[in-house]
Design a protein around this motif. Sequence first.
Motif, mmCIF file in Angstrom:
data_model
loop_
_atom_site.group_PDB
_atom_site.id
_atom_site.type_symbol
_atom_site.label_atom_id
_atom_site.label_comp_id
_atom_site.label_asym_id
_atom_site.label_seq_id
_atom_site.Cartn_x
_atom_site.Cartn_y
_atom_site.Cartn_z
ATOM 1 N N ASN A 221 27.722 44.831 27.364
ATOM 2 C CA ASN A 221 27.101 46.160 27.347
ATOM 3 C C ASN A 221 28.137 47.243 27.616
ATOM 4 N N PHE A 222 29.019 46.954 28.583
ATOM 5 C CA PHE A 222 30.061 47.935 28.888
ATOM 6 C C PHE A 222 30.971 48.144 27.688
ATOM 7 N N ALA A 223 31.239 47.054 26.954
ATOM 8 C CA ALA A 223 32.073 47.175 25.755
ATOM 9 C C ALA A 223 31.376 48.050 24.712
ATOM 10 N N LYS A 224 30.024 47.863 24.583
ATOM 11 C CA LYS A 224 29.280 48.696 23.637
ATOM 12 C C LYS A 224 29.335 50.168 24.033
ATOM 13 N N ILE A 225 29.146 50.425 25.362
ATOM 14 C CA ILE A 225 29.217 51.813 25.843
ATOM 15 C C ILE A 225 30.594 52.400 25.567
ATOM 16 N N SER A 226 31.640 51.579 25.783
ATOM 17 C CA SER A 226 33.000 52.057 25.535
ATOM 18 C C SER A 226 33.189 52.391 24.074
ATOM 19 N N ASP A 227 32.650 51.508 23.167
ATOM 20 C CA ASP A 227 32.761 51.802 21.737
ATOM 21 C C ASP A 227 32.037 53.092 21.379
ATOM 22 N N THR A 228 30.847 53.299 22.010
ATOM 23 C CA THR A 228 30.081 54.529 21.742
ATOM 24 C C THR A 228 30.861 55.765 22.170
ATOM 25 N N LEU A 229 31.489 55.659 23.367
ATOM 26 C CA LEU A 229 32.271 56.802 23.857
ATOM 27 C C LEU A 229 33.472 57.063 22.972
ATOM 28 N N VAL A 230 34.076 55.966 22.469
ATOM 29 C CA VAL A 230 35.239 56.139 21.615
ATOM 30 C C VAL A 230 34.857 56.791 20.293
ATOM 31 N N ASN A 231 33.681 56.340 19.734
ATOM 32 C CA ASN A 231 33.253 56.867 18.441
ATOM 33 C C ASN A 231 32.675 58.279 18.539
ATOM 34 N N SER A 232 32.167 58.677 19.711
ATOM 35 C CA SER A 232 31.618 60.032 19.873
ATOM 36 C C SER A 232 32.742 61.051 19.897
ATOM 37 N N ASN A 233 32.324 62.329 19.606
ATOM 38 C CA ASN A 233 33.308 63.414 19.538
ATOM 39 C C ASN A 233 33.544 63.955 20.950
ATOM 40 N N VAL A 234 34.212 63.141 21.764
ATOM 41 C CA VAL A 234 34.459 63.536 23.153
ATOM 42 C C VAL A 234 35.424 64.702 23.206
ATOM 43 N N GLY A 235 36.371 64.722 22.274
ATOM 44 C CA GLY A 235 37.359 65.800 22.292
ATOM 45 C C GLY A 235 36.715 67.158 22.093
ATOM 46 N N LEU A 236 35.721 67.246 21.146
ATOM 47 C CA LEU A 236 35.055 68.529 20.910
ATOM 48 C C LEU A 236 34.264 68.942 22.136
ATOM 49 N N THR A 237 33.607 67.953 22.780
ATOM 50 C CA THR A 237 32.823 68.269 23.984
ATOM 51 C C THR A 237 33.720 68.812 25.088
ATOM 52 N N ILE A 238 34.859 68.158 25.275
ATOM 53 C CA ILE A 238 35.797 68.612 26.324
ATOM 54 C C ILE A 238 36.343 69.989 25.981
ATOM 55 N N LYS A 239 36.598 70.217 24.669
ATOM 56 C CA LYS A 239 37.115 71.529 24.268
ATOM 57 C C LYS A 239 36.084 72.617 24.535
ATOM 58 N N THR A 240 34.782 72.329 24.211
ATOM 59 C CA THR A 240 33.707 73.301 24.470
ATOM 60 C C THR A 240 33.567 73.563 25.966
ATOM 61 N N LEU A 241 33.628 72.494 26.746
ATOM 62 C CA LEU A 241 33.528 72.645 28.199
ATOM 63 C C LEU A 241 34.681 73.473 28.737
ATOM 64 N N GLN A 242 35.882 73.269 28.166
ATOM 65 C CA GLN A 242 37.034 74.039 28.607
ATOM 66 C C GLN A 242 36.844 75.525 28.290
ATOM 67 N N GLY A 243 36.263 75.816 27.082
ATOM 68 C CA GLY A 243 35.998 77.224 26.757
ATOM 69 C C GLY A 243 34.991 77.837 27.697
#
Length: 322
Positions: A221-243
């Motif tokens: 399950n943790f591996a699946k969650i990790s794959d989901t986090l990797v495939n999600s657009n985390v960079g855009l979310t972090i960029k929006t949060l930074q703005g």
Amino acid sequence: MSREVKTGIVSVIIIALFIWGYNFLKGQNLFEASSRVFYIEYDNIRGLNKASTVSINGLQVGKVSEIDFNTSPEKKGKLIVKISLDNDIEFSKESIVKIYSTGIIGGEALAIIPSYEGEIAVSGDYLTGEIESDIFTSVGQTLNPLKAKVERVIIEADSLLIALNDVLDTDTRKSFKRTIRGFETTVSSVNKTLNSLNQMIDSTGSGLDVTLENTKTITENFAKISDTLVNSNVGLTIKTLQGTLDNVNGLLEGIEQGKGTIGKLVTNDSLYVNLTNASKELEELLREMKLNPKRFVHFSLFGKKAKGYNAENNKNNVSNKK
């Protein structure tokens, strides 16, 4: 020819043969041409004797003719060996005459190690002597240090055994026996503990298998969650949060600088003073209404006039009726 003459001739021949045989045994052949002689000095001739052979490169070229002690006072005990060479081979004075063993029962002989550099040696010269180590000397030289070491080891072992006997007296031996028995008891207890542990592991084996299976599921399950986090657009979310954080920081900076309504409220205390004064006046008004309500709601049939505001009485919470 008379018998006496014949007897004399036979006697002379016998004496001559005796002299020749004696000299031949000494290494001197009276029928050979004159030989060259050389002298070599040794501290020890190691069993070398007269008539021992002298060779060069394995070829016999002469014999030892004499061996005598050196008569010089400063060289007492040294031996001088005289050799006679029948061969006319030439070699220099730098040549070495070495004593070597011809075999276990062959005795000692001399070998000339010729050198052809320098002045040529002539009859009567002294040559340098050396002694070659034989097998027994080599073995002795090798075994002597080993013998000394073995003797030291034996002495140290004997001292160790003596000290050990002194330490291991009767009481110590008994104590040592008790220690061994205690050690056996300890080993037995450890074995029992290990058996109990094995039984416990066997009894909990099924539960352990379930736990491992659950752990495997959690890991998947943790591996699946990790794959989901990797495939999600985390960079855009972090960029929006930074703005967003940058905007909040700008807003807070403007408030600190007194910009906008909130900034003026935070940096300017006039509003606070006005509010404080208004609150104080409102408190006095309410207190006045409570103490002198007729001033604000007045019904009088006879036209009696209400008393005015008295700041002292208001401060002391006293009505104006008096």
